[in-house]
Scaffold this active site. Structure first.
Site, PDB file in Angstrom:
ATOM      1  N   HIS A 473       0.853  -1.189   0.000  1.00 15.80           N
ATOM      2  CA  HIS A 473       0.000   0.000   0.000  1.00 15.80           C
ATOM      3  C   HIS A 473       0.890   1.241   0.000  1.00 15.80           C
ATOM      4  O   HIS A 473       2.111   1.147   0.107  1.00 15.80           O
ATOM      5  CB  HIS A 473      -0.898   0.010   1.249  1.00 15.80           C
ATOM      6  CG  HIS A 473      -0.115   0.118   2.534  1.00 15.80           C
ATOM      7  ND1 HIS A 473       0.607  -0.951   3.050  1.00 15.80           N
ATOM      8  CD2 HIS A 473       0.099   1.156   3.379  1.00 15.80           C
ATOM      9  CE1 HIS A 473       1.218  -0.572   4.163  1.00 15.80           C
ATOM     10  NE2 HIS A 473       0.928   0.702   4.378  1.00 15.80           N
ATOM     11  N   ASP A 475       0.911   5.301   1.864  1.00 17.34           N
ATOM     12  CA  ASP A 475       0.355   5.871   3.098  1.00 17.34           C
ATOM     13  C   ASP A 475      -0.563   7.071   2.890  1.00 17.34           C
ATOM     14  O   ASP A 475      -1.289   7.437   3.810  1.00 17.34           O
ATOM     15  CB  ASP A 475       1.493   6.260   4.052  1.00 17.34           C
ATOM     16  CG  ASP A 475       2.121   5.044   4.719  1.00 17.34           C
ATOM     17  OD1 ASP A 475       1.481   3.981   4.710  1.00 17.34           O
ATOM     18  OD2 ASP A 475       3.248   5.165   5.233  1.00 17.34           O
ATOM     19  N   HIS A 545       4.731   0.028  -0.161  1.00 13.27           N
ATOM     20  CA  HIS A 545       5.465  -0.811   0.790  1.00 13.27           C
ATOM     21  C   HIS A 545       4.514  -1.769   1.494  1.00 13.27           C
ATOM     22  O   HIS A 545       3.302  -1.602   1.450  1.00 13.27           O
ATOM     23  CB  HIS A 545       6.203   0.048   1.823  1.00 13.27           C
ATOM     24  CG  HIS A 545       5.281   0.952   2.599  1.00 13.27           C
ATOM     25  ND1 HIS A 545       4.829   2.157   2.109  1.00 13.27           N
ATOM     26  CD2 HIS A 545       4.709   0.819   3.831  1.00 13.27           C
ATOM     27  CE1 HIS A 545       4.035   2.731   2.986  1.00 13.27           C
ATOM     28  NE2 HIS A 545       3.930   1.939   4.044  1.00 13.27           N
ATOM     29  N   ARG A 555       6.776  -9.324  16.428  1.00 12.09           N
ATOM     30  CA  ARG A 555       7.513  -8.201  15.823  1.00 12.09           C
ATOM     31  C   ARG A 555       6.909  -6.904  16.322  1.00 12.09           C
ATOM     32  O   ARG A 555       5.708  -6.668  16.162  1.00 12.09           O
ATOM     33  CB  ARG A 555       7.402  -8.297  14.302  1.00 12.09           C
ATOM     34  CG  ARG A 555       8.000  -7.153  13.490  1.00 12.09           C
ATOM     35  CD  ARG A 555       7.515  -7.327  12.063  1.00 12.09           C
ATOM     36  NE  ARG A 555       8.139  -6.478  11.091  1.00 12.09           N
ATOM     37  CZ  ARG A 555       7.717  -5.264  10.735  1.00 12.09           C
ATOM     38  NH1 ARG A 555       6.663  -4.725  11.348  1.00 12.09           N
ATOM     39  NH2 ARG A 555       8.333  -4.585   9.788  1.00 12.09           N
TER      40      ARG A 555
END
Length: 601
Positions: A473, A475, A545, A555
């Site tokens: 996508h 931002d 990204h 994570r």
């Protein structure tokens, strides 16, 4: 003198009425309410269809119905999740948009073949797209002649005289017809059209025909393109080159622009003239949009450069270079000071194969990573920041998050150590200062959203995973890989200008951060998270990204989005600033972080 005109109007109304009922049935059968029309425009029936097909265990039909709905509602998170589930469970990759406009599909196919230098196939699909476009244009024109709503008048109170009423109604019909150009160039679920859409067909075709040796068609399409952009030097030069190739065989003067293009453009100009005359005479505002923006141009750098050397120097050049793109809102710079002596520069934009990107290490220390992780375990809630959805992007991971304000409140209440809660606030401010300085921004960079987020691989669900932890996508715009576009329009967060991710740990498997091309497939850079590492980049379509699947462990990162527009400052950040000011008045002081910036260069 009025009677012949009104006689023809009455006869036409009678003709429409007599034609309508035998073919479509009684008015009650085909005249839908505005709410129903809006639902169909938003493809709401496909949302119901998907659920019905699931109950019938027809997963393929359900997947296609969900995809059809999603194309017009790209912000709908539940449908997006359903589609990812279909892909994961059935392995179905190719989905069908049951409401796809054929002229759009043919155009996209033609461009794909053109990019692969398959010029004969490109011609076939682009010619089919043009035929479909003009057919759709006829339909659009007719549909505009349906009922209209007077925007500035309530029907019951409408007291205009005969000619004012006719003019008011006709101007709305005319404005609708005039906007068919935009309507036919806009993909479902999008607000913005593909720029220069119709002329681009002729632009692609003129070069494709040249490539297959049909110079008559090449000149015909070049002249058709020049109807829309008579001053385009590249295509003017191409047209002259084609005329030279035809010299002695065909008189170039006999080759004319295509009739349908000429007719549409003449009608479009007359519509524009009438709308502007009416706006001036009847006293309402009208601004003519730029329907043929030349910034929408072919991007041939990926398909043609290999053959440049084989082209004659005086050959067609339009396809060998990019057209000028719109200037960015601000001058793009990078390479400014990092402000803090312990921060280590790793890679710049060029080394990361992109634009406005930087990778840094040692932004925070190992001890600070551990402290931040302890804070996270005490304040995070499943689904925080994701509208309560614990698995917003993939059913194979659990997402937990927390904001700065929440951390400070928990610290003030004694539920977590106050010093640790303050750490979250301070390191996010440190990251903001670094991003603002490195990219040499001339104005203040404000927080738009700050989020501490951990994603955990769910045991028993990691075998045969083929999804991403976070799909590709951008931002601040809606990524459209098929159109090679990123639409800067709602529901995207269009006000975001820069993004940063500050990683807290490395003891997990998978979870690499990746940049891709606009196709959302070609990876241009891959980054393995670790404590203190920060990736920052501009938030637009130049930086698509995503995150690879986390297949084992947890994570964690601090996700930061920034804006240059103070109107979109993060409200919780402003409240957090007030909490910090209150704490400092009570002499609780800043956290002992030793992150004071060195003297700025």
């Amino acid at each position: 003198g009025d009677l012949p005109f009104f006689g023809s109007v009455l006869r036409r109304a009678d003709c429409v009425r007599r034609c309508e009922e035998p073919r479509l049935g009684a008015v009650s059968r085909h005249r839908a309410a505005e709410e129903v029309r809006a639902d169909f425009q938003r493809r709401v029936p496909y949302s119901y269809l998907q659920r019905a097909y699931i109950q019938l265990n027809k997963l393929e039909e359900a997947a296609n119905a969900a995809h059809t709905f999603f194309m017009a509602n790209p912000e709908h998170m539940e449908i997006q999740q359903d589609l990812e589930n279909y892909t994961t469970t059935s392995g179905k990759v190719s989905l069908i948009d049951r409401e796809a406009r054929q002229h759009m599909e043919d155009y996209s196919a033609g461009v794909r073949h053109y990019d692969k230098e398959e010029y004969e196939l490109a011609i076939e699909f682009l010619e089919r797209a043009l035929k479909g476009y003009y057919s759709e244009d006829e339909d659009c024109q007719v549909m505009c002649e349906g009922p209209q709503r007077f925007e500035e008048h309530e029907y019951l109170d409408y007291k205009a005289g005969l000619y004012e009423a006719i003019a008011d109604h006709y101007m709305q019909v005319l404005a609708c017809k005039h906007d068919c150009v935009r309507e036919l160039a806009t993909r479902s679920g999008r607000i913005s059209p593909i720029e220069n859409f119709l002329p681009l067909h002729y632009d692609y075709l003129q070069f494709a025909y040249y490539r297959v040796g049909d110079y008559v068609k090449a000149l015909e399409c070049a002249k058709s393109y020049l109807l829309f952009h008579p001053g385009d030097e590249d295509v003017l030069e191409n047209a002259g080159y084609y005329e030279g190739l035809l010299e002695g065989t065909v008189d170039p003067a006999t080759i004319k622009p295509r009739k349908e293009a000429k007719t549409l453009l003449r009608r479009h100009k007359l519509e524009s003239h009438l709308l502007q005359v009416a706006a001036a005479g009847l006293g309402y505002a009208y601004t003519e949009p730029n329907y043929w923006n030349r910034y929408g141009a072919r991007q041939d750098e990926h398909s043609v450069p290999s053959s440049v050397s084989s082209e004659p120097e005086d050959g067609p050049r339009l396809s060998l270079t990019k057209k000028p793109m719109p200037k960015p809102d601000r001058e793009l710079k990078e390479g400014g000071p990092l402000l803090y002596s312990d921060v280590k520069f790793v890679y710049n934009s060029q080394q990361l194969n992109g634009t406005q990107r930087v990778l840094l290490d040692n932004v925070i220390s190992e001890e600070q990573c551990r402290e931040l992780h302890r804070v996270a375990s005490g304040i995070m809630l499943a689904g925080d920041g994701y509208r309560g959805k614990t698995s917003p992007h993939t059913p194979n991971e659990r997402f937990e998050g927390a904001t700065v304000l929440k951390a400070l409140k928990y610290g003030y209440e004694g539920r977590v150590p106050l010093k640790s809660a303050r750490l979250f606030y301070d390191i996010s401010e440190k990251a903001r200062r670094i991003v603002e300085s490195y990219f040499l921004l001339n104005s203040t960079l404000y927080f738009s959203y700050t989020h501490l987020v951990c994603r955990t691989a769910l045991s028993g669900q990691q075998e045969r995973r083929n999804d991403l932890s976070h799909p590709i996508h951008a931002d601040n715009c809606l990524l459209d890989p098929e159109a090679n576009e990123c639409w800067k329009e709602p529901p995207a967060y269009t006000f975001r200008d820069y993004s940063a991710l500050l990683y807290m740990n490395a003891d997990f498997e998978g979870g690499e951060f990746i940049f891709t091309e606009m196709d959302a497939k070609t990876v241009t850079a891959s980054i393995k998270p670790k404590c203190g590492r920060m990736i920052s980049f501009s938030s637009g379509g130049e930086n698509p990204h995503g995150v690879k699947a986390v297949t084992k462990g947890q994570r964690c990162a601090v996700a930061l989005w920034f804006t240059l527009d103070p109107l979109y400052r993060e409200l919780e950040r402003i409240q957090a600033d007030e909490v910090i000011a209150m704490l400092e008045q009570e002499h609780l002081g800043p956290s002992e972080m030793n992150i004071n910036p060195k003297d700025e260069l």
